[in-house]
Design a protein around this motif. Sequence first.
Motif, PDB file in Angstrom:
ATOM      1  N   GLY A  37       9.201  -7.228   4.527  1.00 19.35           N
ATOM      2  CA  GLY A  37       8.785  -8.249   5.489  1.00 19.35           C
ATOM      3  C   GLY A  37       7.771  -9.209   4.906  1.00 19.35           C
ATOM      4  O   GLY A  37       7.733 -10.382   5.258  1.00 19.35           O
ATOM      5  N   ALA A  38       6.916  -8.702   3.993  1.00 23.75           N
ATOM      6  CA  ALA A  38       5.858  -9.541   3.422  1.00 23.75           C
ATOM      7  C   ALA A  38       6.339 -10.364   2.239  1.00 23.75           C
ATOM      8  O   ALA A  38       5.814 -11.460   1.986  1.00 23.75           O
ATOM      9  CB  ALA A  38       4.679  -8.661   2.991  1.00 23.75           C
ATOM     10  N   THR A  39       7.336  -9.866   1.482  1.00 24.50           N
ATOM     11  CA  THR A  39       7.713 -10.540   0.236  1.00 24.50           C
ATOM     12  C   THR A  39       9.117 -11.134   0.265  1.00 24.50           C
ATOM     13  O   THR A  39       9.497 -11.841  -0.668  1.00 24.50           O
ATOM     14  CB  THR A  39       7.627  -9.554  -0.947  1.00 24.50           C
ATOM     15  OG1 THR A  39       8.566  -8.485  -0.748  1.00 24.50           O
ATOM     16  CG2 THR A  39       6.225  -8.971  -1.071  1.00 24.50           C
ATOM     17  N   GLY A  40       9.904 -10.820   1.292  1.00 26.51           N
ATOM     18  CA  GLY A  40      11.262 -11.360   1.348  1.00 26.51           C
ATOM     19  C   GLY A  40      11.278 -12.836   1.731  1.00 26.51           C
ATOM     20  O   GLY A  40      10.247 -13.430   2.069  1.00 26.51           O
TER      21      GLY A  40
ATOM     22  N   ARG B 222      -1.474  -3.850  -2.273  1.00 28.09           N
ATOM     23  CA  ARG B 222      -0.616  -4.824  -1.590  1.00 28.09           C
ATOM     24  C   ARG B 222      -1.041  -6.267  -1.863  1.00 28.09           C
ATOM     25  O   ARG B 222      -0.509  -7.187  -1.243  1.00 28.09           O
ATOM     26  CB  ARG B 222      -0.639  -4.580  -0.074  1.00 28.09           C
ATOM     27  CG  ARG B 222      -0.184  -3.203   0.340  1.00 28.09           C
ATOM     28  CD  ARG B 222       0.025  -3.108   1.840  1.00 28.09           C
ATOM     29  NE  ARG B 222      -1.130  -3.561   2.604  1.00 28.09           N
ATOM     30  CZ  ARG B 222      -1.223  -3.476   3.926  1.00 28.09           C
ATOM     31  NH1 ARG B 222      -0.206  -2.985   4.628  1.00 28.09           N
ATOM     32  NH2 ARG B 222      -2.297  -3.883   4.570  1.00 28.09           N
ATOM     33  N   ARG B 223      -1.958  -6.473  -2.790  1.00 30.06           N
ATOM     34  CA  ARG B 223      -2.436  -7.837  -3.026  1.00 30.06           C
ATOM     35  C   ARG B 223      -1.328  -8.731  -3.549  1.00 30.06           C
ATOM     36  O   ARG B 223      -1.294  -9.929  -3.232  1.00 30.06           O
ATOM     37  CB  ARG B 223      -3.608  -7.813  -4.016  1.00 30.06           C
ATOM     38  CG  ARG B 223      -4.852  -7.177  -3.436  1.00 30.06           C
ATOM     39  CD  ARG B 223      -6.000  -7.190  -4.431  1.00 30.06           C
ATOM     40  NE  ARG B 223      -7.207  -6.594  -3.866  1.00 30.06           N
ATOM     41  CZ  ARG B 223      -8.345  -6.434  -4.522  1.00 30.06           C
ATOM     42  NH1 ARG B 223      -8.425  -6.843  -5.803  1.00 30.06           N
ATOM     43  NH2 ARG B 223      -9.380  -5.881  -3.940  1.00 30.06           N
ATOM     44  N   TRP B 224      -0.441  -8.161  -4.344  1.00 27.24           N
ATOM     45  CA  TRP B 224       0.631  -8.992  -4.886  1.00 27.24           C
ATOM     46  C   TRP B 224       1.573  -9.465  -3.791  1.00 27.24           C
ATOM     47  O   TRP B 224       2.262 -10.479  -3.962  1.00 27.24           O
ATOM     48  CB  TRP B 224       1.386  -8.249  -5.984  1.00 27.24           C
ATOM     49  CG  TRP B 224       2.196  -7.056  -5.518  1.00 27.24           C
ATOM     50  CD1 TRP B 224       1.760  -5.807  -5.305  1.00 27.24           C
ATOM     51  CD2 TRP B 224       3.603  -7.048  -5.238  1.00 27.24           C
ATOM     52  NE1 TRP B 224       2.772  -4.992  -4.900  1.00 27.24           N
ATOM     53  CE2 TRP B 224       3.936  -5.727  -4.862  1.00 27.24           C
ATOM     54  CE3 TRP B 224       4.618  -8.024  -5.271  1.00 27.24           C
ATOM     55  CZ2 TRP B 224       5.233  -5.359  -4.507  1.00 27.24           C
ATOM     56  CZ3 TRP B 224       5.909  -7.654  -4.938  1.00 27.24           C
ATOM     57  CH2 TRP B 224       6.207  -6.335  -4.551  1.00 27.24           C
TER      58      TRP B 224
ATOM     59  N   ARG C 280       3.994 -13.917  -0.865  1.00 26.45           N
ATOM     60  CA  ARG C 280       4.143 -14.597   0.430  1.00 26.45           C
ATOM     61  C   ARG C 280       3.790 -16.072   0.290  1.00 26.45           C
ATOM     62  O   ARG C 280       4.486 -16.945   0.843  1.00 26.45           O
ATOM     63  CB  ARG C 280       3.255 -13.918   1.466  1.00 26.45           C
ATOM     64  CG  ARG C 280       3.460 -14.493   2.883  1.00 26.45           C
ATOM     65  CD  ARG C 280       2.559 -13.825   3.920  1.00 26.45           C
ATOM     66  NE  ARG C 280       2.903 -12.432   4.088  1.00 26.45           N
ATOM     67  CZ  ARG C 280       2.136 -11.413   3.716  1.00 26.45           C
ATOM     68  NH1 ARG C 280       0.973 -11.674   3.091  1.00 26.45           N
ATOM     69  NH2 ARG C 280       2.501 -10.181   3.908  1.00 26.45           N
ATOM     70  N   VAL C 281       2.713 -16.370  -0.463  1.00 26.81           N
ATOM     71  CA  VAL C 281       2.320 -17.774  -0.684  1.00 26.81           C
ATOM     72  C   VAL C 281       3.423 -18.514  -1.435  1.00 26.81           C
ATOM     73  O   VAL C 281       3.799 -19.642  -1.091  1.00 26.81           O
ATOM     74  CB  VAL C 281       0.998 -17.839  -1.459  1.00 26.81           C
ATOM     75  CG1 VAL C 281       0.706 -19.276  -1.900  1.00 26.81           C
ATOM     76  CG2 VAL C 281      -0.143 -17.305  -0.610  1.00 26.81           C
TER      77      VAL C 281
ATOM     78  N   ARG D 159      11.849  -7.126  -3.972  1.00 23.53           N
ATOM     79  CA  ARG D 159      12.446  -5.929  -3.389  1.00 23.53           C
ATOM     80  C   ARG D 159      12.410  -4.762  -4.384  1.00 23.53           C
ATOM     81  O   ARG D 159      12.174  -3.618  -4.009  1.00 23.53           O
ATOM     82  CB  ARG D 159      13.882  -6.242  -2.981  1.00 23.53           C
ATOM     83  CG  ARG D 159      14.535  -5.187  -2.102  1.00 23.53           C
ATOM     84  CD  ARG D 159      15.975  -5.575  -1.801  1.00 23.53           C
ATOM     85  NE  ARG D 159      16.585  -4.646  -0.865  1.00 23.53           N
ATOM     86  CZ  ARG D 159      16.663  -4.833   0.440  1.00 23.53           C
ATOM     87  NH1 ARG D 159      16.146  -5.958   0.961  1.00 23.53           N
ATOM     88  NH2 ARG D 159      17.226  -3.954   1.230  1.00 23.53           N
ATOM     89  N   ILE D 160      12.662  -5.110  -5.675  1.00 27.87           N
ATOM     90  CA  ILE D 160      12.580  -4.072  -6.709  1.00 27.87           C
ATOM     91  C   ILE D 160      11.149  -3.535  -6.796  1.00 27.87           C
ATOM     92  O   ILE D 160      10.916  -2.325  -6.871  1.00 27.87           O
ATOM     93  CB  ILE D 160      13.038  -4.629  -8.068  1.00 27.87           C
ATOM     94  CG1 ILE D 160      14.520  -5.023  -8.000  1.00 27.87           C
ATOM     95  CG2 ILE D 160      12.800  -3.601  -9.172  1.00 27.87           C
ATOM     96  CD1 ILE D 160      15.009  -5.729  -9.257  1.00 27.87           C
ATOM     97  N   GLY D 161      10.153  -4.451  -6.795  1.00 26.30           N
ATOM     98  CA  GLY D 161       8.754  -4.031  -6.846  1.00 26.30           C
ATOM     99  C   GLY D 161       8.364  -3.201  -5.639  1.00 26.30           C
ATOM    100  O   GLY D 161       7.615  -2.224  -5.758  1.00 26.30           O
ATOM    101  N   VAL D 162       8.878  -3.610  -4.466  1.00 25.18           N
ATOM    102  CA  VAL D 162       8.583  -2.826  -3.246  1.00 25.18           C
ATOM    103  C   VAL D 162       9.170  -1.431  -3.360  1.00 25.18           C
ATOM    104  O   VAL D 162       8.541  -0.437  -2.963  1.00 25.18           O
ATOM    105  CB  VAL D 162       9.131  -3.562  -2.009  1.00 25.18           C
ATOM    106  CG1 VAL D 162       9.100  -2.649  -0.783  1.00 25.18           C
ATOM    107  CG2 VAL D 162       8.325  -4.832  -1.749  1.00 25.18           C
ATOM    108  N   GLU D 163      10.386  -1.312  -3.899  1.00 29.31           N
ATOM    109  CA  GLU D 163      11.028  -0.007  -4.047  1.00 29.31           C
ATOM    110  C   GLU D 163      10.229   0.895  -5.008  1.00 29.31           C
ATOM    111  O   GLU D 163      10.013   2.087  -4.734  1.00 29.31           O
ATOM    112  CB  GLU D 163      12.459  -0.173  -4.547  1.00 29.31           C
ATOM    113  CG  GLU D 163      13.230   1.133  -4.720  1.00 29.31           C
ATOM    114  CD  GLU D 163      13.394   1.889  -3.412  1.00 29.31           C
ATOM    115  OE1 GLU D 163      13.454   3.138  -3.467  1.00 29.31           O
ATOM    116  OE2 GLU D 163      13.442   1.247  -2.343  1.00 29.31           O
TER     117      GLU D 163
END
Length: 549
Positions: free
Chosen positions: A311-314, A428-430, A435-436, A496-500
């Motif tokens: 939700g934050a990075t997509g 979660r800073r990245w 998001r920016v 998504r890869i980083g989130v996984e």
Amino acid sequence: MARPSRPGLADRLRSLDAAAGAATGRVDPELVAEALGVVRRAGQRLRFSGAATVVALAGATGSGKSTLFNALAGSEVSTPGVRRPTTAHPTAATWGDEPTGELLDWLQVQRRHHVGAPGERTELDGLVLLDLPDHDSVEITHRMEVDRLVRLVDMLVWVVDPQKYADAALHDNYLVPLREYAPVMMVVLNQVDRLPPEDRHRTVDDLRGLLDREALQDVPVHPVSAVTGEGLAQLRTVLAGRVRDKQAVADRVGVDVRSVVERLRRASGTTAAVQVSDRTVAALDDACARAAGVPAVTEAVGQAWRRRGRGATGWPLISWVATLRPDPLRRLHLDLAPRRRSRRELEAGIDAAHAPTAVARTSVAAMQGVPAAQVDTALRVLADEASAGLSHGWAQAVRAAARSRTGDLADALDRAVASTNLQMHRNRRWWTVIRVVQWVLIAVVLVGLAWLGADVALLYLRMPPLPDLAWRGIPAPTALVAGGVVLGLVVGGLSRIGVEIGARRKVSTARRALLGKIDTVTRELVVHPVNEELDRYEKVRTALANAAG
């Protein structure tokens, strides 16, 4: 190398007292009571004058015990009679100026006689000689009095006669059961004047052989005649020697202690306690973790991280769909976001990352069914391992200790899970950076769309078009729209890869944190009580070894 000194009698008594107290409830209560009785009697006896030695004359009816008592005292202190039993109450004769009143009060001997004039010195000074009732008396109170005093006196002199020296009542009820007291016993064969000279040696040898066969080799035999005085001088010399070396009290107490210590050691056990292995504790932790729902929590951690990360990075135009699904951790009441610390926590130096959450309970299913059975099995394995090799009483105590707080286990495990900081707010800073970037790309797309819209509007209004810009042959507005969308999707895919990867790390971190909390609970409620019981057993084992000398 110098050998370590053996503990003194006082230290042995303290060790026996400590061992008996710690063994209470784990060893036969009658044996524990006997051990405490030995400590109590020894303490009382040692408080009295160490210069006095209490010697009791015990024997059967007609053995001439009272006559021998009078012969040693030099006067008719105890009155022999024709009626049987002759001696109804114990009588004391004392030698020397040492006060013996408190000692005789403790022995509950009322009939007392002081031998010799005040200030007169004799070889028997310090002797307290008792004439006991007959041990084979038809009066049960007489026999009870004998049994009572046999447990209290410092030295026992068994008086027998040529006719009944092999009497089973004496050997089976007293001599054989008291064989460990051989160092403080002797047998006097009285009335040898009634034997023909040729039978005296044969009778003494027969008595000696009987005692040897009963493992009483250390018990000396003294033939005497209280009537003619034969052998009395030798007997007085032996008694004087025992009084003079002042060892009878310590010898008697030492035998009492050694006797009860050996029985306590057999009843309690001498095998070293086996500590619970880390593998067994780990198995219990694993069973408790499953029962507390740790697998479900760690799975929820991974799902929640993926949901929040995507939700934050997509790509913002489609990532909002992920937020429509419920958050797995919040559904379990485990959204452990950091909170503001209280003033007391600030003063105690508790950082926000480790401050407890406001949630005290989870919605994870309670411990029941198969997981509960697995916990029960793990508890049984741990208790069996800890109690291996112990005596029945100690094994039962260890097993009871393992389950002593299991009623609190389910609640404590749930609290442990609820209070575990899963650190979902960290690393979660990245996400913010991505998001920016995504919103910048959305802005690029919007600029491209606005450019295309402006071109269409100008064409419709028949106005001059905007400057015709292109990038590698692609119109700039189209490049902005297509590039923004493509780059947004690419950034979202890479994120998504980083989130996984992050989700897997969070799952691993959460599992370690949860298992650490579970281990703390199992050690407090199960392992610690078991170790306390094993420490208690070791305390008894060590104390008994010290008491044995």
